[in-house]
Write a protein that holds these residues in place. Structure first.
Motif, PDB file in Angstrom:
ATOM      1  N   GLY A   1     -14.828  16.021  16.360  1.00 25.30           N
ATOM      2  CA  GLY A   1     -14.903  14.753  16.869  1.00 25.30           C
ATOM      3  C   GLY A   1     -14.328  13.805  15.682  1.00 25.30           C
ATOM      4  N   ALA A   2     -14.777  14.059  14.598  1.00 25.60           N
ATOM      5  CA  ALA A   2     -14.146  13.389  13.288  1.00 25.60           C
ATOM      6  C   ALA A   2     -12.609  13.688  13.358  1.00 25.60           C
ATOM      7  CB  ALA A   2     -14.799  13.816  12.265  1.00 25.60           C
ATOM      8  N   LEU A   3     -12.208  14.824  13.335  1.00 25.67           N
ATOM      9  CA  LEU A   3     -10.842  15.153  13.492  1.00 25.67           C
ATOM     10  C   LEU A   3      -9.981  14.178  14.516  1.00 25.67           C
ATOM     11  CD1 LEU A   3      -8.564  16.828  11.925  1.00 25.67           C
ATOM     12  CD2 LEU A   3      -9.196  18.796  13.512  1.00 25.67           C
ATOM     13  N   GLY A   4     -10.501  14.266  15.538  1.00 25.73           N
ATOM     14  CA  GLY A   4      -9.794  13.542  16.886  1.00 25.73           C
ATOM     15  C   GLY A   4      -9.866  12.098  16.311  1.00 25.73           C
ATOM     16  N   ASP A   5     -10.876  11.477  15.697  1.00 26.87           N
ATOM     17  CA  ASP A   5     -10.883  10.125  15.403  1.00 26.87           C
ATOM     18  C   ASP A   5      -9.509   9.766  14.345  1.00 26.87           C
ATOM     19  OD1 ASP A   5     -12.940   9.313  16.983  1.00 26.87           O
ATOM     20  OD2 ASP A   5     -14.432   9.622  15.206  1.00 26.87           O
ATOM     21  N   ARG A   6      -9.273  10.803  13.794  1.00 28.95           N
ATOM     22  CA  ARG A   6      -8.221  10.802  12.442  1.00 28.95           C
ATOM     23  C   ARG A   6      -6.764  10.982  13.015  1.00 28.95           C
ATOM     24  NH1 ARG A   6     -12.808  11.180  10.288  1.00 28.95           N
ATOM     25  NH2 ARG A   6     -13.060  10.627   8.164  1.00 28.95           N
ATOM     26  N   ILE A   7      -6.703  12.217  13.823  1.00 27.95           N
ATOM     27  CA  ILE A   7      -5.172  12.492  14.201  1.00 27.95           C
ATOM     28  C   ILE A   7      -4.933  12.011  15.640  1.00 27.95           C
ATOM     29  CG2 ILE A   7      -5.367  14.491  12.372  1.00 27.95           C
ATOM     30  CD1 ILE A   7      -5.607  16.296  15.257  1.00 27.95           C
ATOM     31  N   GLY A   8      -5.978  11.651  16.214  1.00 25.77           N
ATOM     32  CA  GLY A   8      -5.632  11.163  17.698  1.00 25.77           C
ATOM     33  C   GLY A   8      -6.623  12.028  18.549  1.00 25.77           C
ATOM     34  N   ARG A   9      -7.190  11.492  19.692  1.00 23.32           N
ATOM     35  CA  ARG A   9      -8.020  12.273  20.502  1.00 23.32           C
ATOM     36  C   ARG A   9      -7.228  13.254  21.391  1.00 23.32           C
ATOM     37  NH1 ARG A   9     -11.372   6.617  20.088  1.00 23.32           N
ATOM     38  NH2 ARG A   9     -11.926   7.247  18.119  1.00 23.32           N
ATOM     39  N   ARG A  10      -5.978  12.366  21.816  1.00 21.90           N
ATOM     40  CA  ARG A  10      -5.123  13.119  22.828  1.00 21.90           C
ATOM     41  C   ARG A  10      -4.514  14.222  22.212  1.00 21.90           C
ATOM     42  NH1 ARG A  10      -0.021  10.199  25.395  1.00 21.90           N
ATOM     43  NH2 ARG A  10       0.803  10.809  23.689  1.00 21.90           N
ATOM     44  N   ARG A  11      -4.045  14.126  21.052  1.00 19.70           N
ATOM     45  CA  ARG A  11      -3.526  15.331  20.195  1.00 19.70           C
ATOM     46  C   ARG A  11      -4.330  16.313  20.175  1.00 19.70           C
ATOM     47  NH1 ARG A  11      -0.632  14.087  14.659  1.00 19.70           N
ATOM     48  NH2 ARG A  11       0.660  12.851  15.984  1.00 19.70           N
ATOM     49  N   LEU A  12      -5.540  15.986  19.624  1.00 19.95           N
ATOM     50  CA  LEU A  12      -6.694  17.053  19.616  1.00 19.95           C
ATOM     51  C   LEU A  12      -6.566  17.856  20.853  1.00 19.95           C
ATOM     52  CD1 LEU A  12      -8.465  18.443  17.503  1.00 19.95           C
ATOM     53  CD2 LEU A  12     -10.231  16.976  18.222  1.00 19.95           C
ATOM     54  N   LEU A  13      -6.853  17.107  21.826  1.00 14.04           N
ATOM     55  CA  LEU A  13      -7.088  17.597  23.224  1.00 14.04           C
ATOM     56  C   LEU A  13      -6.202  18.686  23.575  1.00 14.04           C
ATOM     57  CD1 LEU A  13      -8.839  17.393  26.161  1.00 14.04           C
ATOM     58  CD2 LEU A  13      -6.898  15.558  26.852  1.00 14.04           C
ATOM     59  N   LEU A  14      -4.803  18.161  23.370  1.00 12.41           N
ATOM     60  CA  LEU A  14      -3.757  19.034  23.723  1.00 12.41           C
ATOM     61  C   LEU A  14      -3.879  20.240  22.743  1.00 12.41           C
ATOM     62  CD1 LEU A  14      -0.968  16.599  24.146  1.00 12.41           C
ATOM     63  CD2 LEU A  14      -2.040  17.672  26.077  1.00 12.41           C
ATOM     64  N   ILE A  15      -4.206  20.054  21.680  1.00  9.67           N
ATOM     65  CA  ILE A  15      -4.344  21.380  20.708  1.00  9.67           C
ATOM     66  C   ILE A  15      -5.313  22.519  21.127  1.00  9.67           C
ATOM     67  CG2 ILE A  15      -4.904  22.191  18.266  1.00  9.67           C
ATOM     68  CD1 ILE A  15      -3.552  19.594  17.326  1.00  9.67           C
ATOM     69  N   GLY A  16      -6.607  21.750  21.502  1.00 13.39           N
ATOM     70  CA  GLY A  16      -7.451  22.573  22.143  1.00 13.39           C
ATOM     71  C   GLY A  16      -7.396  23.100  23.270  1.00 13.39           C
ATOM     72  N   ALA A  17      -6.491  22.499  24.174  1.00 12.54           N
ATOM     73  CA  ALA A  17      -6.176  23.212  25.474  1.00 12.54           C
ATOM     74  C   ALA A  17      -5.321  24.293  25.317  1.00 12.54           C
ATOM     75  CB  ALA A  17      -5.481  22.082  26.447  1.00 12.54           C
ATOM     76  N   THR A  18      -4.402  24.268  24.315  1.00 10.87           N
ATOM     77  CA  THR A  18      -3.434  25.362  24.134  1.00 10.87           C
ATOM     78  C   THR A  18      -4.496  26.600  23.408  1.00 10.87           C
ATOM     79  OG1 THR A  18      -1.702  23.665  23.395  1.00 10.87           O
ATOM     80  CG2 THR A  18      -1.518  26.022  22.627  1.00 10.87           C
TER      81      THR A  18
END
Length: 530
Positions: free
Chosen positions: A74-91
């Motif tokens: 959750g903290a990482l998404g606030d920093r690098i971008g929530r959509r970007r983290l979502l796409l990394i997680g989906a991959t």
């Protein structure tokens, strides 16, 4: 005198709602993966031949990793971008699903389930944080969070049913392959439909804090779950104590850093800490009591696993519209009172479940389960909205992660405490009804669990079998009654906590948002890319 006017929050349009629908895909699959293995264990055991310990890790590693990494992600998404983290997680989730489907060893399957947990930990807070940003209008956000809550709880219920259907026609790996098309769709559509949100003015990512949060949550949840499974022992208590000590170090580090992973000022905001506590109590009951309804369907009523799973869908279907309806009602009624009413409804459901006996009709169990589930889904959707509304937009990711961490901890405590209550009553009462001539080893197995009693009964003559089953099933329902009473006590505590801590709290209070520091931090939370 200057009059301050409040500009109405912009309303989401068709694009945002379509994007929101796409976001429900990963949430549904992540919640399904909690329960999708229930029917696959015999097939996995036959092919991979795991030891008893390895089989437990196949089940548990997903939930442990997911719970331990929620705050970090959750903290990482606030920093690098929530959509970007979502796409990394989906991959990661898609790749791990492929690895799990074709795993040729127990070690490979456990590793794949661990990576699935990492992916799940990125997907869950990302979807909820994006909802916070995509729906600035409180009314629309309440509806979206209601749907989010219903999707989360529905996925857990659907998992075993879908697993059973797939295993009727395909090999066990098919239960993982269903994730891949959904993740591919997510990777294609999210960049087109969901804007990016991030808050770059939060300093560098703190790896030490990430390790401390993992070192705090994992031992606590592991220790609680182990006590739920095999009882209280000194090593398990020490594991929990060790986790709490690491948690104290984590809190000290957050208090002393300029850019903490979790801003402890969040807990001073009205409604934030109270909402997390109320959410924990709701999950305590809804997860902790689920094992009683599942065992009653299979071991008391004698339904096959697939039939039991299908009947267990009834409460989920019955309460499917509760969360959105609660969000609509919250526009006119004080949320604290609605949350208190949700707990009161849950109490009624548990009261009905105290009337269930081995001879009761199936509908009595299903109605009781539907009533308590409806009340608790109402609670969960409203408190989730309050948590996100209490947190500033730049901290939506970590606020979402804290909500889901409280859910994981509440569920683990529910299984441990309610399960222990039911098991204690069962072990005490079943002995009085067992026949005197039963061999000592069979008596010990029947005394341990209802499943053990059913297994013992299958090898006995008809007259003895009926006596053992009668004793075990009545002892189990007596244990279920006391667990329901314990759940009622928790529900009353939740209602009181809601009325004391949440009265007058509104999501996304304009005065609270107005107090947020202006400048680049605020500008960074507008959509940065489409």
């Amino acid at each position: 005198m200057t009059r301050t006017t409040t500009t109405p929050a912009p309303r989401a349009g068709r694009r945002e709602w379509i994007g929101f629908t796409v976001l429900m895909l990963p949430l549904l699959l992540v919640s399904m993966d909690v329960s999708v293995l229930y029917f696959a264990v015999p097939f996995i055991s036959a092919e991979l031949r795991p030891t008893a310990t390895q089989q437990l890790w196949i089940f548990d590693i997903y939930g442990f990793v997911l719970a331990g990494l929620l705050i970090t992600m959750g903290a990482l998404g606030d920093r690098i971008g929530r959509r970007r983290l979502l796409l990394i997680g989906a991959t990661a989730f898609g790749a791990a699903s492929l690895l799990a489907a074709y795993a040729d060893s127990t070690a490979t399957l456990i590793a794949a389930r661990a990576v699935l947990g990492v992916g799940g930990a990125t997907l869950m807070p990302s979807t909820l944080a994006l909802v916070r940003n995509m729906f600035p209008d409180a009314k629309q956000r309440g509806t979206a969070i209601g749907i989010w809550t219903a999707t989360l709880t529905g996925g857990i219920a659907i998992g075993p049913v879908l697993s059973g259907i797939l295993l009727e026609h395909f090999w066990w790996g098919s239960i993982f392959l269903i994730n891949i098309p959904a993740m591919l769709m997510l990777l294609l559509l999210v960049p087109l439909l969901v804007p990016e949100f991030r808050h770059p003015s939060t300093g560098r990512f703190d790896l030490i804090s990430a390790a401390l949060s993992l070192g705090a949550l994992l031992p606590v949840i592991y220790g609680v779950k182990e006590m739920a499974r095999d009882g209280v022992t000194a090593p398990r208590v020490l594991v929990i104590v060790a986790g709490l000590l690491v948690g104290a170090l984590f809190l000290h580090r957050q208090r002393t850093r300029a850019y903490p992973m979790v801003d402890l000022a969040l807990f001073r905001r009205r409604g934030f800490a109270g909402s997390l506590a109320v959410n924990l109590l709701a999950m305590f009951a809804i997860v902790g009591f689920a094992i009683f309804t599942t065992q009653h369907l299979q071991l008391v009523l004698g339904l096959s696993p697939l039939r039991a799973a299908l009947w267990s869908l009834v409460p989920s279907l019955a309460v499917g519209g509760v969360a959105p309806a609660a969000a609509a009602l919250a526009q006119r009624v004080e949320r604290a009172y609605l949350i208190g009413a949700g707990f009161a409804i849950a109490v009624l459901g548990f009261v009905l479940l105290t009337r269930v006996t081995p001879d009761s009709a199936l509908w009595v169990l299903l109605v009781g389960a539907s009533v308590y589930a409806g009340g608790l889904v109402m609670v969960m959707s409203l408190v989730t909205e309050l948590v996100l509304g209490a947190a500033p937009p730049d901290q939506a990711g970590v606020a979402s992660a804290l909500t889901e961490s409280s859910s994981e901890l509440g569920g683990a405590l529910g299984m441990a405490i309610l399960g222990s209550v039911g098991a204690a009553v069962y072990r005490r009462e079943v002995l009085d009804g067992l026949p005197a001539g039963l061999p000592a080893d069979a008596r010990d197995a029947a005394r341990e669990t209802l499943g053990g009693a059913v297994a013992v009964a299958e090898g006995l003559p008809a007259d003895l079998r009926d006596v053992v089953l009668h004793a075990a099933r009545f002892a189990f329902t007596d244990g279920m009654h006391l667990a329901a009473i314990a759940a009622m006590v928790a529900m009353v505590a939740g209602a009181v906590a809601a009325l004391v801590t949440l009265r007058g709290v509104q999501p996304a209070d304009p005065t609270a948002l107005a107090a947020e520091p202006a400048g680049p931090a605020d500008a960074s939370l507008s959509p940065v890319s489409r």
